[in-house]
Design a protein around this motif. Structure first.
Motif, PDB file in Angstrom:
ATOM      1  N   ALA A 127      27.527   0.935 -48.685  1.00 18.27           N
ATOM      2  CA  ALA A 127      27.319  -0.418 -49.238  1.00 18.27           C
ATOM      3  C   ALA A 127      28.440  -0.808 -50.014  1.00 18.27           C
ATOM      4  N   MET A 128      28.986  -1.989 -49.976  1.00 15.71           N
ATOM      5  CA  MET A 128      30.505  -2.137 -50.758  1.00 15.71           C
ATOM      6  C   MET A 128      30.209  -1.969 -52.228  1.00 15.71           C
ATOM      7  N   HIS A 129      29.174  -2.034 -52.759  1.00 13.26           N
ATOM      8  CA  HIS A 129      29.307  -1.899 -54.139  1.00 13.26           C
ATOM      9  C   HIS A 129      29.332  -0.495 -54.799  1.00 13.26           C
ATOM     10  N   VAL A 130      29.257   0.273 -53.742  1.00 11.59           N
ATOM     11  CA  VAL A 130      29.451   1.807 -54.060  1.00 11.59           C
ATOM     12  C   VAL A 130      30.909   1.994 -54.467  1.00 11.59           C
ATOM     13  N   TYR A 131      31.914   1.451 -53.851  1.00  8.64           N
ATOM     14  CA  TYR A 131      33.125   1.714 -54.516  1.00  8.64           C
ATOM     15  C   TYR A 131      33.669   1.070 -55.725  1.00  8.64           C
ATOM     16  N   PHE A 132      32.765  -0.333 -55.874  1.00 11.87           N
ATOM     17  CA  PHE A 132      33.437  -0.912 -56.978  1.00 11.87           C
ATOM     18  C   PHE A 132      32.675  -0.128 -58.065  1.00 11.87           C
ATOM     19  N   ARG A 133      31.240   0.581 -57.868  1.00 14.06           N
ATOM     20  CA  ARG A 133      30.653   1.057 -58.839  1.00 14.06           C
ATOM     21  C   ARG A 133      31.596   2.506 -59.248  1.00 14.06           C
ATOM     22  N   LEU A 134      31.998   3.188 -58.257  1.00 18.56           N
ATOM     23  CA  LEU A 134      33.124   4.270 -58.614  1.00 18.56           C
ATOM     24  C   LEU A 134      34.047   3.775 -59.484  1.00 18.56           C
ATOM     25  N   ALA A 135      34.648   2.688 -59.158  1.00 15.54           N
ATOM     26  CA  ALA A 135      35.696   2.247 -59.956  1.00 15.54           C
ATOM     27  C   ALA A 135      35.507   1.925 -61.353  1.00 15.54           C
ATOM     28  N   GLN A 136      34.193   1.388 -61.720  1.00 15.29           N
ATOM     29  CA  GLN A 136      33.619   1.306 -62.925  1.00 15.29           C
ATOM     30  C   GLN A 136      33.333   2.540 -63.642  1.00 15.29           C
ATOM     31  N   LEU A 137      32.887   3.388 -63.105  1.00 23.26           N
ATOM     32  CA  LEU A 137      32.299   4.810 -63.759  1.00 23.26           C
ATOM     33  C   LEU A 137      33.493   5.498 -64.038  1.00 23.26           C
ATOM     34  N   ARG A 138      34.758   5.532 -63.306  1.00 23.16           N
ATOM     35  CA  ARG A 138      35.730   6.344 -63.459  1.00 23.16           C
ATOM     36  C   ARG A 138      37.279   5.651 -63.802  1.00 23.16           C
TER      37      ARG A 138
END
Length: 522
Positions: A127-138
């Motif tokens: 899912a596309m949001h996986v990469y945006f979530r990674l950017a948010q968490l780190r």
């Protein structure tokens, strides 16, 4: 692709053991196949490294270091996180991630040195949001020890391309970006500006496309530690100011530059490049001829001239090149690359190549896009002139023109023991039956790839069998037989499969005889 994710828990790496790390590193390095190796060998290498990591504690660290060193997807790394799960066929990132889980993630992420950023295959739905979530968490880079970042396509239609910023780190030394247009140029400029601001000590930058802006070119030349620079697709943005900036780079040894549509006239001032050892230049021959006197290097080893037009005497041109760097030249390419609207093929006579014959240390020669005629005697002369050749790529010659025969394959096997890559036009007409001595040619030649640069000969299955048997006899370790581009694909695929069959039979016979001698059959 998920072999890395099967690796053992890193807590075992902390257990004490006695070993010689240098020897273990050498063993694992020998087993690690990466660049310029076919996919099957790479997959086999990774399976071996995984088994080695699971064998004992001594091999755990060195094997995992190689297994994780090169990635082309974040999928193996994401699988380390329990929150990365699959739902309805799509991978998502859900739930909290504990400090211990991030620690394990980072332990593997720190091992990654090279990342090839390409779109995940359709069979792997992340899912596309996986990469945006990674950017948010780190807030820190995903791969903090990354040295090499390769992105063959920067097409903005791929929604993941914006995620390339996840991988920007001050540790980067090599950046390769392809498929750049005027739209993607903005992203390239942001990447370069970020790396420069973060203090990255870039040693290699490759930018390929058709829309590089002047600002992007300016940013690319600001990294004073650059040793390799490739700029392809600048058009009119490549002016004298940018060229002077390139010439001032104090450590530059490898330059690939495209002057197509550049407004720069024939040079009349020196630009530097004192320590250059490799130059690939795309421009008309007359421009290159005028360019060479204005670079200061005296130690050129690799010289590639890619000419859309050959508006100068090629013999005089090559005489000039050889006169400048006679004692250092090892690799030469002369490529005629006409524009899309042109269908003419430039003529290249054997007399034009005469200046190259005294270069006894030549190991690489590529001739492409030129019409010429060759005989077995010409191939014999080439082999005698360049005994250290490991790559010989001759141009395509169609039927109806003079071409070498199978005799030239024997000549090359005998005269050039170090030859690994060969492209040769071949006349396979009137091929007599092969009379075998029962053993492959001795000493065993290690040619890796053979490309047949000719077409349109009539043939029957028996002819192919005789041809394949001869090739196998001369080059018993051959891995691939290729056609030139799309010429006679089916024919040369059959020859390739026949050679593989011969090799398999020979391997089985050797194994049988070995087993018989050791008593294993009884």
């Amino acid at each position: 692709m998920d072999l890395q994710a099967q690796a053992p828990n890193p807590r075992f790496a902390k257990l004490p053991f006695h070993s010689n790390p240098d020897i273990l590193d050498e063993i694992c390095e020998y087993l690690a196949y990466e660049d310029e190796v076919d996919a099957a060998d790479i997959a086999s290498s990774r399976r071996t490294l995984l088994r080695l990591a699971l064998t004992c504690r001594a091999f755990l660290g060195p094997a995992l270091d190689r297994l994780w060193r090169n990635l082309d997807s974040l999928f193996p790394l994401l699988k380390v996180l329990p929150a990365f799960i699959q739902t309805d066929g799509t991978y998502v990132l859900r739930g909290a991630i504990s400090r211990e889980e991030w620690t394990r993630f980072d332990w593997y992420a720190l091992k990654v040195r090279k990342f090839s950023y390409t779109r995940d295959p359709d069979s792997l739905d992340i899912a596309m949001h996986v990469y945006f979530r990674l950017a948010q968490l780190r807030s820190a880079p995903i791969l903090p020890s990354l040295r090499h970042l390769h992105c063959p396509s920067t097409n903005q239609n791929d929604f993941l391309i914006s995620g390339i910023c996840l991988f920007l780190s001050p540790s980067l030394q090599t950046l390769e970006l392809g498929g750049i247009t005027a739209v993607e140029d903005k992203l390239c400029g942001t990447i370069l500006y970020t790396l420069f601001s973060d203090g990255a000590q870039m040693e290699k930058i490759n930018l390929r496309g058709k829309g590089l802006s002047r600002e992007t070119l300016h940013m690319a030349t600001q990294f004073e530690h650059l040793r390799e620079l490739e700029l392809q697709g600048m058009g009119k943005t490549l002016d004298m100011e940018v060229l002077v900036q390139i010439g001032r780079l104090p450590w530059l040894v490898d330059l690939a530059i495209d002057f197509t549509n550049s407004p720069i006239p024939h040079l009349n001032e020196d630009i530097g490049l004192r320590y250059l050892t490799s130059l690939m230049i795309t421009a008309p021959i007359s421009f290159i001829f005028a360019f060479l006197p204005h670079i200061a290097t005296t130690t050129m080893e690799t010289f590639f001239a890619i000419a859309p037009t050959t508006d100068a005497n090629k013999t005089v041109f090559l005489q000039d090149v050889v006169a400048r760097w006679r004692d250092t030249l090892r690799r030469i390419a002369l490529v005629h690359q006409p524009g899309q609207q042109e269908v003419t093929v430039d003529e290249l006579t054997l007399a034009a190549l005469a200046p190259l014959l005294p270069l006894k240390k030549l190991t690489y020669l590529r001739l492409e896009g030129y019409a010429m005629e060759l005989s077995d005697m010409n191939i014999e002369n080439f082999a005698l002139a360049w005994p250290n050749m490991d790559t010989l790529l001759l141009p395509f010659i169609s039927a109806g023109h003079a071409r070498p025969t199978v005799t030239s394959l024997f000549t090359l096997a005998r005269r050039l023991p170090g030859l690994r890559h060969l492209r040769i036009p071949l006349d396979t007409g009137d091929l007599p039956a092969f009379v075998s001595t029962g053993m492959p040619h001795t000493p065993t030649h290690a040619l890796h790839t053979l490309t047949i640069a000719s077409a349109d000969d009539s043939w029957e299955l028996r002819d192919l069998l005789h041809l394949a048997r001869r090739i196998d006899y001369f080059f018993p370790r051959l891995r691939y037989v290729h056609p030139y581009e799309a010429h006679d694909v089916d024919r040369w695929l059959q020859v390739h499969e026949m050679i593989q069959m011969y090799q398999a039979v020979r391997k089985e016979a050797v194994a049988f005889e070995r087993a018989r001698l050791t008593g294993a059959l009884w």
